[in-house]
Design a protein around this motif. Structure first.
Motif, mmCIF file in Angstrom:
data_model
loop_
_atom_site.group_PDB
_atom_site.id
_atom_site.type_symbol
_atom_site.label_atom_id
_atom_site.label_comp_id
_atom_site.label_asym_id
_atom_site.label_seq_id
_atom_site.Cartn_x
_atom_site.Cartn_y
_atom_site.Cartn_z
ATOM 1 N N THR A 1 0.785 -1.460 0.112
ATOM 2 C CA THR A 1 0.055 0.103 0.082
ATOM 3 C C THR A 1 0.634 1.129 -0.391
ATOM 4 O O THR A 1 0.681 2.056 -0.651
ATOM 5 N N ALA A 2 1.549 1.367 0.914
ATOM 6 C CA ALA A 2 2.822 2.687 1.421
ATOM 7 C C ALA A 2 3.175 2.522 -0.784
ATOM 8 O O ALA A 2 3.319 3.776 -0.510
ATOM 9 N N LEU A 3 3.584 1.537 -0.570
ATOM 10 C CA LEU A 3 4.792 1.918 -2.183
ATOM 11 C C LEU A 3 3.821 2.451 -3.417
ATOM 12 O O LEU A 3 4.450 3.662 -3.699
ATOM 13 N N GLN A 4 2.487 1.611 -3.463
ATOM 14 C CA GLN A 4 1.405 2.793 -4.145
ATOM 15 C C GLN A 4 1.245 3.879 -3.902
ATOM 16 O O GLN A 4 0.903 4.764 -4.762
ATOM 17 N N ALA A 5 1.191 4.315 -2.837
ATOM 18 C CA ALA A 5 0.418 5.918 -2.156
ATOM 19 C C ALA A 5 1.884 6.736 -2.530
ATOM 20 O O ALA A 5 1.159 7.970 -2.693
ATOM 21 N N ALA A 6 2.348 6.260 -2.469
ATOM 22 C CA ALA A 6 4.287 6.821 -2.989
ATOM 23 C C ALA A 6 4.263 7.566 -4.744
ATOM 24 O O ALA A 6 4.975 7.888 -5.170
ATOM 25 N N GLY A 7 3.668 7.010 -5.163
ATOM 26 C CA GLY A 7 3.128 6.977 -6.193
ATOM 27 C C GLY A 7 3.658 5.993 -7.062
ATOM 28 O O GLY A 7 4.318 5.594 -8.588
ATOM 29 N N PHE A 8 4.649 4.859 -6.218
ATOM 30 C CA PHE A 8 5.249 3.861 -7.434
ATOM 31 C C PHE A 8 4.524 2.995 -8.196
ATOM 32 O O PHE A 8 2.611 2.774 -7.646
ATOM 33 N N VAL A 9 5.107 2.089 -9.258
ATOM 34 C CA VAL A 9 3.834 1.283 -9.996
ATOM 35 C C VAL A 9 4.317 -0.498 -8.929
ATOM 36 O O VAL A 9 5.731 -0.562 -9.448
ATOM 37 N N TRP A 10 3.258 -1.160 -8.334
ATOM 38 C CA TRP A 10 3.316 -2.457 -7.487
ATOM 39 C C TRP A 10 3.612 -3.284 -8.944
ATOM 40 O O TRP A 10 2.746 -3.445 -9.294
ATOM 41 N N ARG A 11 4.493 -3.821 -9.162
ATOM 42 C CA ARG A 11 4.929 -4.730 -9.887
ATOM 43 C C ARG A 11 4.557 -6.642 -9.421
ATOM 44 O O ARG A 11 5.124 -7.347 -10.429
ATOM 45 N N GLY A 12 5.032 -6.537 -8.602
ATOM 46 C CA GLY A 12 5.180 -8.203 -8.216
ATOM 47 C C GLY A 12 5.781 -8.389 -6.906
ATOM 48 O O GLY A 12 6.109 -7.167 -5.878
ATOM 49 N N VAL A 13 6.115 -9.636 -6.697
ATOM 50 C CA VAL A 13 6.734 -9.832 -5.218
ATOM 51 C C VAL A 13 7.705 -11.175 -5.620
ATOM 52 O O VAL A 13 7.325 -12.103 -6.255
ATOM 53 N N VAL A 14 9.295 -10.511 -4.648
ATOM 54 C CA VAL A 14 9.779 -12.123 -5.174
ATOM 55 C C VAL A 14 10.719 -12.264 -3.584
ATOM 56 O O VAL A 14 10.165 -11.811 -3.036
ATOM 57 N N ALA A 15 10.251 -13.735 -3.619
ATOM 58 C CA ALA A 15 10.364 -15.325 -2.535
ATOM 59 C C ALA A 15 11.642 -14.522 -2.345
ATOM 60 O O ALA A 15 12.429 -15.267 -2.933
ATOM 61 N N TRP A 16 12.073 -14.701 -0.809
ATOM 62 C CA TRP A 16 13.559 -14.921 -0.443
ATOM 63 C C TRP A 16 13.145 -16.472 0.318
ATOM 64 O O TRP A 16 12.613 -16.105 1.112
ATOM 65 N N ASP A 17 13.812 -16.948 0.048
ATOM 66 C CA ASP A 17 13.823 -18.352 0.844
ATOM 67 C C ASP A 17 14.644 -19.128 1.182
ATOM 68 O O ASP A 17 15.682 -18.772 0.943
ATOM 69 N N LYS A 18 14.425 -18.478 2.484
ATOM 70 C CA LYS A 18 15.859 -18.291 4.039
ATOM 71 C C LYS A 18 16.408 -20.401 4.104
ATOM 72 O O LYS A 18 17.127 -20.117 5.245
ATOM 73 N N THR A 19 16.170 -21.318 3.209
ATOM 74 C CA THR A 19 16.376 -22.359 3.590
ATOM 75 C C THR A 19 15.507 -22.944 5.404
ATOM 76 O O THR A 19 15.467 -22.316 6.267
ATOM 77 N N GLU A 20 15.835 -24.434 5.085
ATOM 78 C CA GLU A 20 15.147 -25.450 6.378
ATOM 79 C C GLU A 20 16.416 -24.477 8.096
ATOM 80 O O GLU A 20 15.672 -24.937 8.779
ATOM 81 N N ALA A 21 16.956 -23.736 7.135
ATOM 82 C CA ALA A 21 18.076 -22.909 8.788
ATOM 83 C C ALA A 21 17.052 -22.467 9.383
ATOM 84 O O ALA A 21 17.512 -22.226 10.909
ATOM 85 N N ASN A 22 15.876 -22.395 9.031
ATOM 86 C CA ASN A 22 15.272 -21.079 9.493
ATOM 87 C C ASN A 22 13.656 -21.687 10.474
ATOM 88 O O ASN A 22 12.900 -22.532 10.186
ATOM 89 N N ARG A 23 14.098 -21.122 11.892
ATOM 90 C CA ARG A 23 12.284 -20.944 12.020
ATOM 91 C C ARG A 23 11.754 -21.682 12.341
ATOM 92 O O ARG A 23 10.468 -21.803 12.036
ATOM 93 N N PRO A 24 12.236 -23.219 12.331
ATOM 94 C CA PRO A 24 11.241 -24.077 12.678
ATOM 95 C C PRO A 24 9.982 -24.159 13.933
ATOM 96 O O PRO A 24 9.994 -23.024 15.065
ATOM 97 N N GLN A 25 8.465 -24.418 13.976
ATOM 98 C CA GLN A 25 7.724 -24.059 13.749
ATOM 99 C C GLN A 25 6.871 -25.431 14.398
ATOM 100 O O GLN A 25 6.505 -25.793 13.233
#
Ligand SMILES: C[S@@+](CC[C@H](N)C(=O)[O-])C[C@H]1O[C@@H](n2cnc3c(N)ncnc32)[C@H](O)[C@@H]1O
Length: 235
Positions: free
Chosen positions: A105-129
């Motif tokens: 929302t902030a990105l678009q409110a500031a006037g940018f065109v929002w084009r997508g989301v890239v995922a950063w997979d931090k691997t299985e080393a991260n936060r087991p739940q």
């Protein structure tokens, strides 16, 4: 000058700049994620929030805004950044799952065109739940100031898999892996990459090592010094 670092508050510095001279915005602002209650908001220690051993890294602030003020502040600095970017500039903005709605929302409110989301997979080393999904990803919200600058270049991946310490131990509580930043800055034109929340300077190192120029801001003196040291050794 290949790179510049400023030991300043990002919003004040951005609002003082007069000319549009940047070619990309690639930044990892404080996420302010989870500040639901007063007790969270008065505790301005990011290290207590993110680390089992808080003394491992210098402390940094700006992590304890509530949702409403985080949205407002994000629109303010993104609007200033938008003003200082050349038309067509790409924007890459890190966020976590909680703040995705706010930051898109902030990105678009500031006037940018929002084009997508890239995922950063931090691997299985991260936060087991136990019994739940692993907290394994963070996100890069991407867009541009008007039309995208590159219509003929290669297709870049939409998912990146790197452990947090890939490419060497991180130098900031929430530092990003250098190989991730090197992959991400490939979408930026040759020119100057702006990172108003530089931390230990990972974006800058990736930018200058790939032949781009870099301008960064960092409010905490300890991280400003780490970033300057890394940047001076980057080449
Ligand atoms: C998520 S960290 C960036 C980490 C960086 N990507 C790295 O790899 O080292 C965000 C940084 O923004 C800085 N920061 C927070 N509020 C700021 C402000 N108003 N102006 C400038 N820097 C700020 C914090 O001190 C912190 O170092």
């Amino acid at each position: 000058m290949l790179w510049q670092m400023h030991n300043v508050d990002a919003l004040s510095w951005l609002s003082e700049q007069t000319s549009a001279e940047f070619d990309a915005l690639a930044t990892d602002p404080p996420y302010s994620s989870g500040g639901l209650h007063t007790k969270d908001r008065v505790k301005d220690s990011a290290n207590n929030k993110y680390l089992n051993t808080p003394a491992l890294y210098p402390e940094f602030a700006g992590e304890n805004r509530d949702q409403y003020s985080y949205l407002h502040w994000s629109v303010l600095w993104l609007t200033e950044a938008h003003r200082l970017l050349r038309p067509g500039s790409p924007v890459l903005l890190f966020s976590d799952w909680r703040q995705l709605p706010t930051m898109t929302t902030a990105l678009q409110a500031a006037g940018f065109v929002w084009r997508g989301v890239v995922a950063w997979d931090k691997t299985e080393a991260n936060r087991p739940q136990k019994g739940r999904f692993r907290q394994q990803s963070e996100f890069v919200i991407w867009g541009s100031k008007g039309p995208w600058h590159d219509k003929d270049g290669p297709t870049h991946p939409g998912v990146f898999r790197f452990a947090v310490n890939a490419g060497g131990r991180k130098l900031h509580t929430t530092g990003k892996p250098l190989p991730l930043m090197e992959a991400l800055v490939k979408v930026c034109p040759s020119g100057t990459v702006l990172d108003p929340f530089a931390g230990s300077g990972t974006t800058g190192v990736a930018a200058v090592r790939s032949g781009r120029r870099f301008v960064g801001c960092e409010r905490e003196e300890a991280y400003y010094k780490i970033a300057c040291e890394r940047l001076s050794m980057a080449l």
